[in-house]
Write a protein that holds these residues in place. Sequence first.
Motif: not given
Lengths: 108, 128
Positions: A27, A72, A75, A79, A84, A87, A89, A91-92, A105, A107, B36, B89, B92-93, B95, B118-119, B121, B123
């Motif tokens: 980042y 954007l 980013l 993520r 598009g 995807p 995904i 969730p972390n 991920e 860095l 950062f 930015v 994103a960092a 999360v 949020p648990e 997401i 899609l």
Amino acid sequence: MFEVGILSLFITMVLLLVRLINGPTLYDRVLAVNTFGTCTVLFIGVSGFLFKRPEFLDIALLYALINFVGTLAILKFFRYRALGDKPNIKPNTNISANNNESREEPLS
Amino acid sequence: MNILETGIFILSWISILAGSAFLIVGAAGIIRFPDFWSRLHAAAVVDSAGTGLLLFGMMLQAGFTFVTVKLILIGIFLLITGPTATHAVANAAFVSGSRPLGDKSGRPVVPADVIDVPETIHLPEERS
């Protein structure tokens, strides 16, 4: 007077490139690229004043738009690992306060 | 109106010099800060103060022509999208799990009950 502006913009851009090369996390680099794009917009504008061509301001406005969308897009890609169409995904859910080891991920 | 022209000239000089100073200070901050999240603040200085003052100085030099309208448009757009991109930015960092350094006391910088990720997401629909 515009030579001062061009010189300071040039110095700023070189220092941002140093951060782009070093930057230990991803980042940092995204931030450096976004700010570099904003300095490019100003650079085009000020050189329009230096060369006495007011048409350069259209190019500057266009690049401001492109720079924002590009940041954007970068980013979003890092993520979701897609842009598009399909995807991927996860969730972390490993978020814990004050540690930097729960990243999923790379860095650098 | 010689004094008015001289005043506008001096004001545009001051504005461009101040904008250049903010640009260099912001770049120095981006290099020298240890973390950062601090560098994010320095980049925001470049985006808002540097561009604002530099564009204002150029507007004063251009006078009341169409060039000033274009510069106002560039200024409005950079003012809206600069902080938005910086926030994107930062989000994103955050999360992805990056946290500020904090002092060396060992307390967590962000308390555990403040973080809400949020648990689910949602899609977008998968196209076959």
